[in-house]
Design a protein around this motif. Structure first.
Motif, mmCIF file in Angstrom:
data_model
loop_
_atom_site.group_PDB
_atom_site.id
_atom_site.type_symbol
_atom_site.label_atom_id
_atom_site.label_comp_id
_atom_site.label_asym_id
_atom_site.label_seq_id
_atom_site.Cartn_x
_atom_site.Cartn_y
_atom_site.Cartn_z
ATOM 1 N N SER A 2 0.831 -1.194 0.000
ATOM 2 C CA SER A 2 0.000 0.000 0.000
ATOM 3 C C SER A 2 0.867 1.247 0.000
ATOM 4 C CB SER A 2 -0.901 0.011 1.238
ATOM 5 O OG SER A 2 -0.126 0.025 2.415
ATOM 6 N N LYS A 3 0.312 2.301 -0.575
ATOM 7 C CA LYS A 3 1.039 3.559 -0.582
ATOM 8 C C LYS A 3 0.866 4.275 0.750
ATOM 9 C CE LYS A 3 -2.804 6.212 -2.551
ATOM 10 N NZ LYS A 3 -3.255 7.063 -3.667
ATOM 11 N N THR A 4 1.773 5.166 1.040
ATOM 12 C CA THR A 4 1.674 5.974 2.251
ATOM 13 C C THR A 4 0.684 7.104 2.025
ATOM 14 O OG1 THR A 4 3.963 5.471 2.817
ATOM 15 C CG2 THR A 4 2.972 7.372 3.890
ATOM 16 N N ILE A 5 -0.270 7.252 2.932
ATOM 17 C CA ILE A 5 -1.329 8.242 2.778
ATOM 18 C C ILE A 5 -1.494 9.040 4.072
ATOM 19 C CG2 ILE A 5 -2.553 6.813 1.087
ATOM 20 C CD1 ILE A 5 -4.545 6.132 3.334
ATOM 21 N N PRO A 6 -2.161 10.199 3.996
ATOM 22 C CA PRO A 6 -2.438 10.953 5.223
ATOM 23 C C PRO A 6 -3.463 10.232 6.099
ATOM 24 C CG PRO A 6 -2.582 12.353 3.276
ATOM 25 C CD PRO A 6 -2.538 10.946 2.783
ATOM 26 N N LEU A 7 -3.345 10.442 7.388
ATOM 27 C CA LEU A 7 -4.265 9.871 8.371
ATOM 28 C C LEU A 7 -4.931 11.002 9.147
ATOM 29 C CD1 LEU A 7 -5.336 7.331 9.881
ATOM 30 C CD2 LEU A 7 -3.447 7.644 11.484
ATOM 31 N N SER A 8 -6.257 10.922 9.269
ATOM 32 C CA SER A 8 -7.026 11.938 9.986
ATOM 33 C C SER A 8 -7.896 11.279 11.047
ATOM 34 C CB SER A 8 -7.876 12.747 8.995
ATOM 35 O OG SER A 8 -7.048 13.484 8.118
ATOM 36 N N ARG A 42 -6.034 15.821 9.904
ATOM 37 C CA ARG A 42 -7.270 16.573 10.161
ATOM 38 C C ARG A 42 -7.924 16.078 11.449
ATOM 39 N NH1 ARG A 42 -8.271 18.251 4.637
ATOM 40 N NH2 ARG A 42 -7.318 16.695 3.255
ATOM 41 N N TYR A 43 -8.677 16.974 12.062
ATOM 42 C CA TYR A 43 -9.513 16.614 13.208
ATOM 43 C C TYR A 43 -10.923 17.085 12.888
ATOM 44 C CZ TYR A 43 -10.693 15.638 18.074
ATOM 45 O OH TYR A 43 -11.229 15.111 19.221
ATOM 46 N N TRP A 44 -11.772 16.146 12.536
ATOM 47 C CA TRP A 44 -13.136 16.463 12.119
ATOM 48 C C TRP A 44 -14.137 16.068 13.195
ATOM 49 C CZ3 TRP A 44 -14.140 14.957 6.275
ATOM 50 C CH2 TRP A 44 -13.415 15.824 5.456
ATOM 51 N N MET A 45 -15.245 16.772 13.233
ATOM 52 C CA MET A 45 -16.323 16.481 14.168
ATOM 53 C C MET A 45 -17.627 16.315 13.398
ATOM 54 S SD MET A 45 -15.323 18.800 17.409
ATOM 55 C CE MET A 45 -15.546 17.356 18.437
ATOM 56 N N ALA A 46 -18.501 15.438 13.901
ATOM 57 C CA ALA A 46 -19.756 15.133 13.219
ATOM 58 C C ALA A 46 -20.947 15.671 13.991
ATOM 59 C CB ALA A 46 -19.896 13.621 13.039
ATOM 60 N N GLU A 47 -21.934 16.151 13.237
ATOM 61 C CA GLU A 47 -23.160 16.706 13.822
ATOM 62 C C GLU A 47 -24.166 15.598 14.128
ATOM 63 O OE1 GLU A 47 -27.012 19.367 12.364
ATOM 64 O OE2 GLU A 47 -25.160 19.433 11.206
ATOM 65 N N TYR A 300 -8.521 -0.866 -1.711
ATOM 66 C CA TYR A 300 -9.384 0.253 -2.095
ATOM 67 C C TYR A 300 -8.610 1.500 -2.521
ATOM 68 C CZ TYR A 300 -13.058 -2.638 -0.105
ATOM 69 O OH TYR A 300 -13.910 -3.677 0.149
ATOM 70 N N GLU A 301 -7.348 1.565 -2.214
ATOM 71 C CA GLU A 301 -6.460 2.649 -2.621
ATOM 72 C C GLU A 301 -7.039 4.047 -2.335
ATOM 73 O OE1 GLU A 301 -5.811 1.374 -6.783
ATOM 74 O OE2 GLU A 301 -3.750 0.964 -6.148
ATOM 75 N N PRO A 302 -7.433 4.315 -1.098
ATOM 76 C CA PRO A 302 -7.904 5.668 -0.784
ATOM 77 C C PRO A 302 -6.759 6.668 -0.834
ATOM 78 C CG PRO A 302 -7.622 4.424 1.231
ATOM 79 C CD PRO A 302 -7.387 3.455 0.098
ATOM 80 N N ASP A 303 -7.120 7.929 -1.013
ATOM 81 C CA ASP A 303 -6.122 8.996 -0.961
ATOM 82 C C ASP A 303 -5.844 9.432 0.472
ATOM 83 O OD1 ASP A 303 -5.818 9.643 -3.953
ATOM 84 O OD2 ASP A 303 -7.984 9.666 -3.666
ATOM 85 N N GLU A 304 -6.765 9.075 1.375
ATOM 86 C CA GLU A 304 -6.625 9.455 2.778
ATOM 87 C C GLU A 304 -7.514 8.530 3.594
ATOM 88 O OE1 GLU A 304 -6.853 13.575 5.515
ATOM 89 O OE2 GLU A 304 -6.769 13.640 3.328
ATOM 90 N N LEU A 305 -7.141 8.295 4.839
ATOM 91 C CA LEU A 305 -7.954 7.503 5.756
ATOM 92 C C LEU A 305 -8.296 8.362 6.961
ATOM 93 C CD1 LEU A 305 -9.028 4.535 6.255
ATOM 94 C CD2 LEU A 305 -7.053 4.270 7.775
ATOM 95 N N ILE A 306 -9.576 8.329 7.348
ATOM 96 C CA ILE A 306 -10.000 9.023 8.563
ATOM 97 C C ILE A 306 -10.529 7.969 9.521
ATOM 98 C CG2 ILE A 306 -12.312 9.586 7.653
ATOM 99 C CD1 ILE A 306 -12.026 12.259 9.279
ATOM 100 N N VAL A 307 -10.020 7.972 10.733
ATOM 101 C CA VAL A 307 -10.370 6.924 11.689
ATOM 102 C C VAL A 307 -11.086 7.528 12.883
ATOM 103 C CG1 VAL A 307 -8.455 5.469 10.974
ATOM 104 C CG2 VAL A 307 -8.134 7.062 12.887
ATOM 105 N N THR A 308 -11.878 6.682 13.536
ATOM 106 C CA THR A 308 -12.570 7.097 14.737
ATOM 107 C C THR A 308 -12.391 6.035 15.797
ATOM 108 O OG1 THR A 308 -14.681 7.937 15.617
ATOM 109 C CG2 THR A 308 -14.797 6.072 14.073
ATOM 110 N N ALA A 309 -12.463 6.422 17.052
ATOM 111 C CA ALA A 309 -12.296 5.487 18.160
ATOM 112 C C ALA A 309 -13.087 6.009 19.353
ATOM 113 C CB ALA A 309 -10.819 5.333 18.524
ATOM 114 N N ASN A 310 -14.303 5.490 19.500
ATOM 115 C CA ASN A 310 -15.139 5.897 20.626
ATOM 116 C C ASN A 310 -14.823 5.001 21.816
ATOM 117 O OD1 ASN A 310 -16.480 8.022 19.339
ATOM 118 N ND2 ASN A 310 -17.857 6.587 18.319
#
Length: 333
Positions: A2-8, A42-47, A300-310
Motif C-alpha cells: 500500500s502507498k503511504t497516505i495521510p491519516l485523519s 485533520r480533526y473532524w467532528m460530526a453533527e 481500495y487505494e484511498p487517498d486518505e484515511l480518517i479513523v474514529t475510536a469511541n
C-alpha cells in the motif's frame, strides 16, 4: 504494497458514562491536541442531535473551541448535516472559522439529518428538505465563492473564502453528486460499509474535473483502536459495540463502560448486525492490525484515511492515537 497516505481523526465528542458534558468536551480537546502532537492531518467532528453521549451537536461552535486549543492540525466538519440548516448560515459559521483559523478549515457535508424524525421537526425542518441537498450544496458553494459581488445576499464572513467542501455519503447518491460537482468524497465505511466498493468506483469513474479538484480524491472512514495487546483493544471496543446496539434499540445514554462479557448484552441477531455495520474496524495491537489495514488500503487505494475510536477510557484513547505512528502506513506531519 500500500502507498503511504495521510491519516485523519473523526470525533463525536463522546460523553462517557458518569461524566458531564463539560468533562466530555475537555477530553475532546485533549484528544485533538494529542492528534496534533502525533502528526495526524485533520480533526473532524460530526453533527448529531438528541444523543446524550455525543457533545458535537453545535459542530461549528465546538470546532471554534478546538481551533483555539490547537495550532496546526486541520479542523472541520465530518460533517454538517446540511438539510438541518440554511446554506447561508453554514457559510457564515464556517466563514467565521476561516477568519479565526485561516486555511486550516474544512467543511464536509452530509444529506442525513443526523437524528430522529421528532428532533428533525424540532430543528424546524422537514424530511423533504433532504431532497434539496444538491441545490443546497450549490448554494453554499456560491456563498463561499468569488462571485457574490453585487448579490442582494452575501455571506459576511464567508464570501471569497472558498473553504474546501467535501461530500460525505454511504451510497451511490453522494458518490455521484461529488463526482458531478468535482468535489472530494468521503465514504462512511466506519458504520455503513455495504456499498463501499460500488460507491468509490462510481465516484472515480464519473468524476468531472472542476475548479475545486482536478482528479478524484477519496477518503475512507474506519474504526481504529490500538492497544498494547489484542485483548485490551477488544475490551475497549465493547463500548462502541454497546453504543451501536443501544442506537438500534432506540435507547439513549452516555457512552457505556467497556465489558468483559459483551455476549450477555446483545442477542445473536444484534451481534450479527453490529459485526456487519462495524466490519471496517481494525482492533488490536500494532502487530495484529498492521497487515489487515495494509491489505484494506491496498484493495481500495484511498487517498486518505480518517479513523474514529469511541473509547470510554481516555487514557486508552490517547494510547491508541499514540500507537498509530507505529503502523508506518501513513504520512504523519
Amino acid at each position: 504494497m500500500s502507498k503511504t497516505i495521510p491519516l485523519s481523526f473523526l470525533d463525536l465528542a463522546p460523553v462517557p458514562q458518569g461524566k458531564t458534558i463539560a468533562e466530555g468536551i475537555a477530553q475532546t480537546v485533549d484528544t485533538a491536541q494529542q492528534a496534533e502532537k502525533f502528526g495526524l492531518n485533520r480533526y473532524w467532528m460530526a453533527e448529531h442531535h438528541n444523543m446524550p453521549g455525543i457533545a458535537s451537536a453545535a459542530t461549528s461552535v465546538l470546532l471554534a473551541h478546538i481551533g483555539s486549543q490547537t495550532k496546526r492540525i486541520r479542523i472541520g466538519a465530518g460533517g454538517v448535516m446540511l438539510p438541518n440548516h440554511a446554506p447561508l448560515v453554514i457559510a457564515e459559521q464556517f466563514g467565521t472559522l476561516q477568519a479565526l483559523y485561516g486555511d486550516r478549515v474544512d467543511l464536509g457535508l452530509g444529506r442525513a439529518p443526523g437524528t430522529d424524525g421528532a428532533t428533525f421537526q424540532a430543528l424546524r425542518r422537514q424530511m423533504k428538505d433532504a431532497e434539496r441537498f444538491p441545490q443546497d450544496v450549490q448554494e453554499l458553494m456560491y456563498f463561499l465563492g468569488n462571485d457574490t459581488d453585487g448579490s442582494a445576499v452575501q455571506a459576511f464572513p464567508g464570501a471569497k473564502t472558498n473553504i474546501p467542501i467535501w461530500i460525505l455519503g454511504s451510497s451511490l447518491f453522494g458518490a455521484t453528486l461529488a463526482a458531478h460537482f468535482g468535489l472530494p468524497y468521503v465514504f462512511a465505511s466506519h458504520f455503513a460499509p455495504q456499498m463501499l466498493e460500488q460507491a468509490i468506483t462510481a465516484y472515480r469513474e464519473q468524476f468531472k474535473p472542476s475548479a475545486y479538484l482536478d482528479k478524484p480524491y477519496v477518503m475512507l472512514a474506519a474504526n481504529l483502536l490500538l492497544a498494547d495487546d489484542d485483548a485490551t483493544a477488544q475490551y475497549h471496543f465493547t463500548s462502541a459495540q454497546q453504543s451501536f446496539v443501544r442506537l438500534r434499540r432506540g435507547e439513549t445514554g452516555q457512552m457505556p463502560k467497556p465489558t468483559h462479557d459483551i455476549d450477555s448484552i446483545w442477542s445473536q441477531a444484534e451481534k450479527m448486525m453490529v459485526d456487519n455495520a462495524l466490519s471496517v474496524s481494525f482492533i488490536g495491537s500494532v502487530e495484529t492490525v498492521k497487515p489487515k489495514l495494509a491489505a484494506f488500503l491496498a484493495k481500495y487505494e484511498p487517498d486518505e484515511l480518517i479513523v474514529t475510536a469511541n473509547i470510554y477510557d481516555q487514557a486508552a484513547r490517547l494510547r491508541s492515537l499514540e500507537l498509530t505512528s507505529e503502523l508506518n502506513l501513513f504520512t504523519l506531519q
